[in-house]
Design a protein around this motif. Structure first.
Motif, PDB file in Angstrom:
ATOM      1  N   GLN A 227     -29.579   9.304 -15.731  1.00 37.45           N
ATOM      2  CA  GLN A 227     -28.862   9.080 -14.199  1.00 37.45           C
ATOM      3  C   GLN A 227     -28.632   7.402 -15.078  1.00 37.45           C
ATOM      4  O   GLN A 227     -26.331   7.372 -14.727  1.00 37.45           O
ATOM      5  CB  GLN A 227     -29.565   8.933 -12.913  1.00 37.45           C
ATOM      6  CG  GLN A 227     -28.460   8.033 -12.496  1.00 37.45           C
ATOM      7  CD  GLN A 227     -29.386   8.023 -10.875  1.00 37.45           C
ATOM      8  OE1 GLN A 227     -30.234   7.886 -10.522  1.00 37.45           O
ATOM      9  NE2 GLN A 227     -28.709   7.829  -9.663  1.00 37.45           N
ATOM     10  N   SER A 231     -24.749   6.774 -16.416  1.00 33.62           N
ATOM     11  CA  SER A 231     -23.663   5.655 -15.758  1.00 33.62           C
ATOM     12  C   SER A 231     -23.501   5.011 -16.632  1.00 33.62           C
ATOM     13  O   SER A 231     -22.356   3.337 -16.836  1.00 33.62           O
ATOM     14  CB  SER A 231     -24.403   4.852 -14.918  1.00 33.62           C
ATOM     15  OG  SER A 231     -24.759   5.628 -13.887  1.00 33.62           O
ATOM     16  N   THR A 289     -16.531  12.209 -12.060  1.00 31.63           N
ATOM     17  CA  THR A 289     -16.032  10.938 -13.017  1.00 31.63           C
ATOM     18  C   THR A 289     -14.230  10.741 -13.318  1.00 31.63           C
ATOM     19  O   THR A 289     -14.183   9.900 -13.768  1.00 31.63           O
ATOM     20  CB  THR A 289     -16.742  10.019 -13.838  1.00 31.63           C
ATOM     21  OG1 THR A 289     -17.041  11.370 -15.303  1.00 31.63           O
ATOM     22  CG2 THR A 289     -18.134  10.519 -13.179  1.00 31.63           C
ATOM     23  N   VAL A 353     -18.221   5.418 -11.075  1.00 32.44           N
ATOM     24  CA  VAL A 353     -20.077   5.561 -11.111  1.00 32.44           C
ATOM     25  C   VAL A 353     -19.976   5.585 -10.015  1.00 32.44           C
ATOM     26  O   VAL A 353     -21.689   5.780  -9.613  1.00 32.44           O
ATOM     27  CB  VAL A 353     -19.771   3.664 -11.213  1.00 32.44           C
ATOM     28  CG1 VAL A 353     -21.709   3.353 -11.179  1.00 32.44           C
ATOM     29  CG2 VAL A 353     -19.734   3.021 -12.702  1.00 32.44           C
ATOM     30  N   ASN A 357     -22.921   8.745  -9.523  1.00 35.71           N
ATOM     31  CA  ASN A 357     -23.587   8.820  -9.237  1.00 35.71           C
ATOM     32  C   ASN A 357     -24.316   9.752  -7.729  1.00 35.71           C
ATOM     33  O   ASN A 357     -25.069  10.538  -7.708  1.00 35.71           O
ATOM     34  CB  ASN A 357     -24.624   7.422  -7.952  1.00 35.71           C
ATOM     35  CG  ASN A 357     -24.661   6.746 -10.035  1.00 35.71           C
ATOM     36  OD1 ASN A 357     -26.244   6.651 -10.493  1.00 35.71           O
ATOM     37  ND2 ASN A 357     -24.141   6.040 -10.341  1.00 35.71           N
TER      38      ASN A 357
END
Length: 426
Positions: A227, A231, A289, A353, A357
């Protein structure tokens, strides 16, 4: 205006100092670009191989059409699709090695076709001879990088020594003369790879692909595919985009091998009757994203059409809508522009971002099953996500959610842009 100009200059200088060198290195290094070229050339094989698995499940498996008694005969023809999937996906490392060597050989002025064959032979020399078919897939990807590069570097260096070349008479056909010309360099290259394989196995009872996989590939995939790792990749990619550099392509050198290994692992799991577990795939990128292009710019476009009072912004956005629907954000990045625009840098980085997530938690929680079908770049949104996630309705819901969250984030900055334009007009 002077304060705004100074702020912009300071940000630009900072990014050029710290982030620019990363992009410059990845875009100019011949070894990294050869790896990137290999994956780009291999993309059609990955897409076809993944859809072959999907068709096998939907048509020939016990959960597909073959489960009906009248269509049970379809189960006998599963190899139509499984063999395609094996050749495209389970041999991924071999094709990567071949294409890396081809690209690198071309850059070094060598014969790229022969470089491709030579690297494939070197790769097979280092592979477990008793289970070659099981060691050509994603678990040997990193080995393919090393072999594709090292074999051609070694061969190219040996070819630079004229004294070890066998010279033939001018009457000998050029193709035969060329073969004898490279005979000793080829022999030395293969002998060295044979020594590496033989000595390593003789002392450790392990093959090099097993060592590379356990010591390098697994830790690297765990770090980059975590993760936090993803990111960081998103942030760097967006900062590069803001500077006018194609961030997704620049970061692909690091991210693409991890995603390719992930999609291959998911296909293997599904073929074995298990659930896929690797969440960081190209489908994840296209859904969370890079939806509507880098920075989830489709949301900015909607926010501008709804709330912007600037006619120039709306005109550019209207022209950009069709490319955005197909995931192409360049008209907005360079036309609006987002590039070097201090107003939009925060949402341009923050939106992917946050959405990335959200996608991570949706996938690891089981709400959305990870993709085992390679996402097709350039396909219209919703269709792209629906196919990449094998027809899961959750993918459509999450696509809408990402767009809505992006609109909420971008709207604040569209209003700031309105206020800024009003001040400039006054």
């Amino acid at each position: 205006m002077s304060n705004k100009s100074n702020f912009l200059d300071k940000m630009t200088n900072w990014f050029e100092k710290w982030v620019g060198p990363i992009a410059e290195f990845t875009n100019t290094n011949i070894y990294l670009t050869s790896i990137s070229d290999a994956f780009t050339m291999q993309m059609p094989l990955i897409i076809v191989g993944s859809f072959a698995l999907l068709l096998n499940i939907f048509i020939c498996s016990g959960t597909g059409l073959a489960k009906y008694e009248s269509l049970a005969w379809l189960a006998n023809y599963g190899t139509v699709f499984s063999t395609i999937n094996y050749a495209c996906i389970s041999c991924m490392a071999l094709w990567s090695c071949v294409l890396i060597a081809y690209s690198l050989g071309k850059k070094k002025g060598l014969k790229p076709e022969f470089c491709a064959v030579l690297s494939a032979v070197c790769f097979l020399i280092l592979t477990n001879q008793e289970n070659i078919g099981g060691n050509l897939g994603a678990s040997a990807l990193f080995l393919s990088f090393f072999v594709g590069i090292l074999s051609i570097c070694l061969y190219g260096k040996l070819m630079s020594y004229e004294k070890i070349k066998i010279k033939m008479d001018a009457s000998v056909p050029p193709m035969i003369a060329s073969s004898f010309n490279s005979l000793i360099p080829v022999a030395i290259t293969l002998l060295l790879f044979g020594l590496i394989a033989g000595v390593l196995y003789g002392t450790t009872q392990m093959y090099l692909n097993d060592i590379v996989y356990k010591v390098i590939q697994v830790p690297f995939n765990q770090v980059v595919g975590s993760q936090l790792g993803v990111s960081i990749i998103i942030i760097l990619s967006q900062l590069l985009w803001w500077m006018g550099i194609h961030g997704h392509m620049a970061m692909n050198v690091v991210a693409k091998p991890v995603r390719q290994a992930a999609i291959a692992a998911n296909m293997q799991a599904v073929a074995a009757g298990l659930l896929p577990t690797q969440w960081y795939t190209l489908a994840y990128v296209h859904t969370f994203t890079n939806l509507g292009g880098g920075g989830v710019v489709i949301s900015l476009a909607i926010a501008i059409l709804l709330f912007s009072k600037r006619s120039d912004r709306k005109d550019i956005t209207k022209v950009s809508m069709i490319p955005l629907i197909c995931g192409i954000s360049e008209p907005m990045v360079f036309g609006l522009p987002i590039m070097l625009n201090p107003i939009y840098i925060i949402p341009f980085v923050l939106t992917p971002v946050i959405c990335g997530n959200i996608g991570y938690y949706a996938l690891v929680s089981g709400f959305l099953t990870p993709s085992y079908v390679e996402s097709i770049p350039g396909m219209p949104m919703f269709i792209q996500q629906f196919l990449a996630y094998s027809g899961q309705w959750q993918a459509i819901v999450l696509t809408v959610l990402v767009i809505v969250i992006g609109v909420i984030i971008y709207t604040l900055f569209v209003l700031i842009d309105n206020a800024q334009a009003k001040k400039e007009n006054q």
